[in-house]
Structures are given as C-alpha cells and as structure tokens.
Design a protein around this motif. Structure first.
Motif, PDB file in Angstrom:
ATOM      1  N   ARG A 361      11.270  35.874  74.545  1.00 27.14           N
ATOM      2  CA  ARG A 361      10.528  35.911  73.278  1.00 27.14           C
ATOM      3  C   ARG A 361       9.104  36.403  73.492  1.00 27.14           C
ATOM      4  O   ARG A 361       8.568  37.195  72.710  1.00 27.14           O
ATOM      5  CB  ARG A 361      10.537  34.533  72.619  1.00 27.14           C
ATOM      6  CG  ARG A 361       9.800  34.495  71.283  1.00 27.14           C
ATOM      7  CD  ARG A 361      10.166  33.283  70.485  1.00 27.14           C
ATOM      8  NE  ARG A 361       9.395  33.220  69.247  1.00 27.14           N
ATOM      9  CZ  ARG A 361       9.604  33.985  68.185  1.00 27.14           C
ATOM     10  NH1 ARG A 361      10.588  34.891  68.198  1.00 27.14           N
ATOM     11  NH2 ARG A 361       8.878  33.851  67.095  1.00 27.14           N
ATOM     12  N   PHE A 362       8.475  35.931  74.569  1.00 31.05           N
ATOM     13  CA  PHE A 362       7.109  36.384  74.889  1.00 31.05           C
ATOM     14  C   PHE A 362       7.105  37.897  75.102  1.00 31.05           C
ATOM     15  O   PHE A 362       6.236  38.608  74.581  1.00 31.05           O
ATOM     16  CB  PHE A 362       6.598  35.669  76.145  1.00 31.05           C
ATOM     17  CG  PHE A 362       5.261  36.158  76.628  1.00 31.05           C
ATOM     18  CD1 PHE A 362       4.091  35.638  76.104  1.00 31.05           C
ATOM     19  CD2 PHE A 362       5.174  37.168  77.586  1.00 31.05           C
ATOM     20  CE1 PHE A 362       2.847  36.101  76.547  1.00 31.05           C
ATOM     21  CE2 PHE A 362       3.944  37.634  78.029  1.00 31.05           C
ATOM     22  CZ  PHE A 362       2.781  37.097  77.506  1.00 31.05           C
ATOM     23  N   GLU A 363       8.056  38.403  75.873  1.00 37.24           N
ATOM     24  CA  GLU A 363       8.098  39.832  76.143  1.00 37.24           C
ATOM     25  C   GLU A 363       8.343  40.624  74.863  1.00 37.24           C
ATOM     26  O   GLU A 363       7.768  41.711  74.667  1.00 37.24           O
ATOM     27  CB  GLU A 363       9.203  40.130  77.167  1.00 37.24           C
ATOM     28  CG  GLU A 363       8.875  39.618  78.564  1.00 37.24           C
ATOM     29  CD  GLU A 363       9.981  39.878  79.565  1.00 37.24           C
ATOM     30  OE1 GLU A 363       9.670  40.085  80.759  1.00 37.24           O
ATOM     31  OE2 GLU A 363      11.168  39.879  79.158  1.00 37.24           O
ATOM     32  N   GLY A 364       9.168  40.070  74.007  1.00 34.27           N
ATOM     33  CA  GLY A 364       9.450  40.765  72.753  1.00 34.27           C
ATOM     34  C   GLY A 364       8.241  40.831  71.833  1.00 34.27           C
ATOM     35  O   GLY A 364       7.971  41.868  71.196  1.00 34.27           O
ATOM     36  N   LEU A 365       7.477  39.745  71.746  1.00 29.82           N
ATOM     37  CA  LEU A 365       6.304  39.716  70.861  1.00 29.82           C
ATOM     38  C   LEU A 365       5.144  40.545  71.398  1.00 29.82           C
ATOM     39  O   LEU A 365       4.331  41.063  70.622  1.00 29.82           O
ATOM     40  CB  LEU A 365       5.852  38.264  70.656  1.00 29.82           C
ATOM     41  CG  LEU A 365       6.774  37.369  69.828  1.00 29.82           C
ATOM     42  CD1 LEU A 365       6.305  35.921  69.870  1.00 29.82           C
ATOM     43  CD2 LEU A 365       6.829  37.865  68.363  1.00 29.82           C
ATOM     44  N   THR A 366       5.046  40.671  72.713  1.00 28.79           N
ATOM     45  CA  THR A 366       3.884  41.354  73.311  1.00 28.79           C
ATOM     46  C   THR A 366       4.220  42.742  73.848  1.00 28.79           C
ATOM     47  O   THR A 366       3.311  43.491  74.225  1.00 28.79           O
ATOM     48  CB  THR A 366       3.307  40.516  74.471  1.00 28.79           C
ATOM     49  OG1 THR A 366       4.319  40.350  75.480  1.00 28.79           O
ATOM     50  CG2 THR A 366       2.853  39.153  73.975  1.00 28.79           C
ATOM     51  N   GLY A 367       5.500  43.065  73.899  1.00 27.18           N
ATOM     52  CA  GLY A 367       5.896  44.358  74.445  1.00 27.18           C
ATOM     53  C   GLY A 367       5.662  44.452  75.932  1.00 27.18           C
ATOM     54  O   GLY A 367       5.371  45.540  76.452  1.00 27.18           O
TER      55      GLY A 367
END
Length: 393
Positions: A361-367
C-alpha cells in the motif's frame, strides 16, 4: 632572640630558682640555634621529598624566626600570641608557594621536634635542670607546636586552594584554546606536556550540554565526572573537553564525540563532536555518540532542502491520520530489519501478510519500489527528516 631578650623576658634580678633554671636552659638552646637549624634542615631534606626539591638555604631561610618565636613563648610561659601565629601562617603560605605539600611539612616538623626535644634533654642534663622542669618545658613546647601547626596548616590549605583554582582556570583556558584552534602548533606542543598530553598521541574532542550555563555542576554529567576523563572547559555554555582516543565514556547523558586526531587538529574533532551532539539530541540518542555510530543522520539535519523535498514527495501523499502513521512505522521497521517481512511482523506483533499488505500500500500511494536501494535510502531519509520536523528542529 638573643640572651638579652631572655633576660628581659624573665627578669634579671630577684629571679625565682625555677625561672632562672628555665632561662639558663633556653639560653643554651639559643646558643645552639645555628647548629640545630642546620641539622634540622638536612634531616628535613632527607626525610621529605618536597624539601629535597628546594635548596638547603631556601629551607633554612624561615627557620630562625620560627625558632626564636618558640623559644620566646617558652620564656614567657604563655601560648603563641597573634603576632607569633601570623609568622607561622606566613611560613605555611611560603611552603605552599614553594610546592612543599602539607604532609611533607608535618613530617619535617615531627623530625625537627624530635631534634629539639633531644637538645632540651641534653642541655638539661648538662645544666643539671630538674626533671620536673624539663618535663614541663617539653609539654609547653608540644602545646606550642600544636598551635603553630594549626596556623601554618590553615594558611597552607588556603594557598593550595587558590593555586588549585588558578590551575583549573589555566587548564580550562588551555583546553578552550586547544578546541577552538587559537593556539599555534608550536604552542600546543610546548604546553601539552604541562597538562599531561602527549603530542604524538591522538585525542578526541567531546561536547555535551550544561542545563544551566551559569552553573558548571548543573549537568547530569558534571564537570567533576568529565574531568576524570581528561581536560575540560566550557564553550558557549556547553561542557567540552579532550579525551584520550582509547578511553570509553560511561554516561547516560547525551554527548557528542569527535574522531581521533593529532592535538593540532582538535578543532576539527571538536566541530564534528558538536555535529554529533546536535544530531544525537535531535534523534533522542542518549549516551556517547560519534559520527560513526550516527551514520548519515548528521547529513539529514544538515540538508533541510533535500529532507523537505523527500518528505513532500514520499510521505505527505500518505496523509496525516493514524493510518498514515501506521504505514510509516511499518516501512521504517521493515527497512531496519533488512526488508524482512517475518522479522518486521514479529516486532510489530502482526502477521507477515499484514506487513506485506502495508508495504504494498505504501508503494502504491507513493510510487516507490522499496526493492531498489536508492529508493529505500530516500524513504529512510524522508522518515528521519520527518522526525526532525516533529521535534521542532
């Protein structure tokens, strides 16, 4: 004091038998004064190291007046008066200024009094002085010695304290100049030996806070504790000093320690100790801290522009609610465990799949792709910089 003084003190006519005997005894001692002082001087130099460091003439210079004052008081059959006591105080100050320790003085006096008592006994026998009078004279002399000892010891301690305070100020001034680089290399080498520093050995600078800049004992790690490790001083309200590179500091106070350097390079070590201290305070790291132990944290607080940009790009998109904090804490722990979901889960007391979900989720929100080392470093930097903003740095 000569024979005429004894005559004037004790009376030359209608003299009681005991007074006449005492006068004869003391006159005999006065006639032996030079011999006694010479013998006592050499005995003192042989018995006490402090006296052997100064010349016999210097040791003997104060003796005649002390001898006269004692004999005069015995002749009066009275305690030492204020003028007498001042003479002994002055003597104590002189010996302190000459570097003779109080134990050495007291040891010398014990030797000297033995010589004087022997001389009294011998003169008494030669003059057929009654034993009772000799015993009384001995008791009076010992009482006078107690008075004299109290006077010279108190004065000696006063001078010692003053010399100690002066030495502390000089040590502090030297340490400050050493840390700030206001001494040239030649001056550093000249003064180093005086303060127990080896010009050929490397030293570290250290720095910590004093809670009250006007009170050097206010720090949890006091001046006294710090001084046991090396030279100390106060710089801009902070406790600072020089530490042998091999020494280890044992304290829970937050302290910055610079790298080991030659004496002439201590200003550089001190500057880095200041950076280490500021960094340790920012990130709440008590105890001794070095740039080595802090890693790149000093760069985080030094480069605000970079930190602010990474924070804007990598963390602000998450928001500021509790869910955002949960994701940041998980990612922070994940990076710290070497990207191990199982270890992160054990520390957070959650299932590994929960960790994997939060990371995704972190990677998805921050790219961001945390599998890439440079991306991981940027996220870590952003999280550390965020700490500084939350602490108001």
């Amino acid at each position: 004091m000569g024979r005429h003084t004894l005559d004037n003190t004790m009376g030359a006519t209608a003299e009681p038998p005991q007074a006449a005997q005492l006068r004869r005894l003391l006159t005999q001692l006065m006639e032996q004064k030079e011999q006694l002082i010479d013998a006592m001087t050499h005995r003192s130099q042989a018995a006490a190291a402090g006296y052997s460091a100064i010349s016999a003439a210097t040791v003997a210079r104060t003796s005649p007046v002390l001898f006269d004052r004692m004999i005069d008081a015995l002749g009066r059959q009275s305690p030492l008066n204020e003028d007498d006591l001042q003479v002994f105080r002055d003597y104590g100050k002189i010996r302190a200024q000459q570097g003779v320790s109080l134990p050495d003085i007291q040891h010398s006096w014990r030797v000297t009094i033995q010589d004087v008592l022997f001389a009294i006994t011998k003169a008494g026998r030669d003059l057929e002085i009654p034993d009772a009078l000799l015993l009384d004279t001995t008791h009076q002399l010992l009482a006078l010695v107690d008075q004299a000892t109290t006077a010279y010891a108190a004065a000696h301690r006063e001078v010692e304290l003053e010399l100690s305070r002066r030495d502390l100020h000089m040590r502090a001034d030297f340490t400050r100049a050493l840390l700030l680089g206001t001494l040239g290399a030649a001056a550093v080498r000249q003064q180093a030996d005086r303060y127990g520093l080896d010009p050929d050995v490397e030293y570290r600078a250290f720095r910590t806070r004093l809670t009250d800049p006007d009170t050097t004992d206010a720090s949890p790690w006091s001046m006294r504790a710090a001084a046991s490790y090396g030279l100390t001083t106060v710089v801009d309200g902070d406790l600072a000093g020089v530490l042998e590179s091999a020494r280890t500091l044992y304290t829970t106070s937050t302290i910055g320690i610079g790298p080991p350097v030659p004496l002439a390079d201590l200003p550089r070590s001190f500057g880095l100790a200041g950076r280490a201290l500021a960094t340790a305070e920012t990130f709440g790291r008590p105890g001794p801290n070095t740039l080595e132990s802090l890693g790149v944290l000093p760069a985080v607080i030094a480069d605000h522009d970079l930190g602010a940009e990474l924070l804007r790009r990598l963390l602000l998109p998450l928001g500021t609610d509790a869910q955002a904090q949960l994701l940041i804490d998980t990612v922070d722990r994940y990076i710290d465990t070497g990207m191990r979901a199982d270890l992160t889960a054990a520390q957070l007391v959650v299932h590994p799949n929960t960790v994997r979900y939060r990371i995704a989720r972190f990677e998805g929100l921050t790219g961001t792709d945390l599998r890439k080392p440079h991306a991981t470093l940027q996220v870590w930097w952003a999280i550390r910089y965020r700490e500084t903003t939350r602490r108001g740095i």
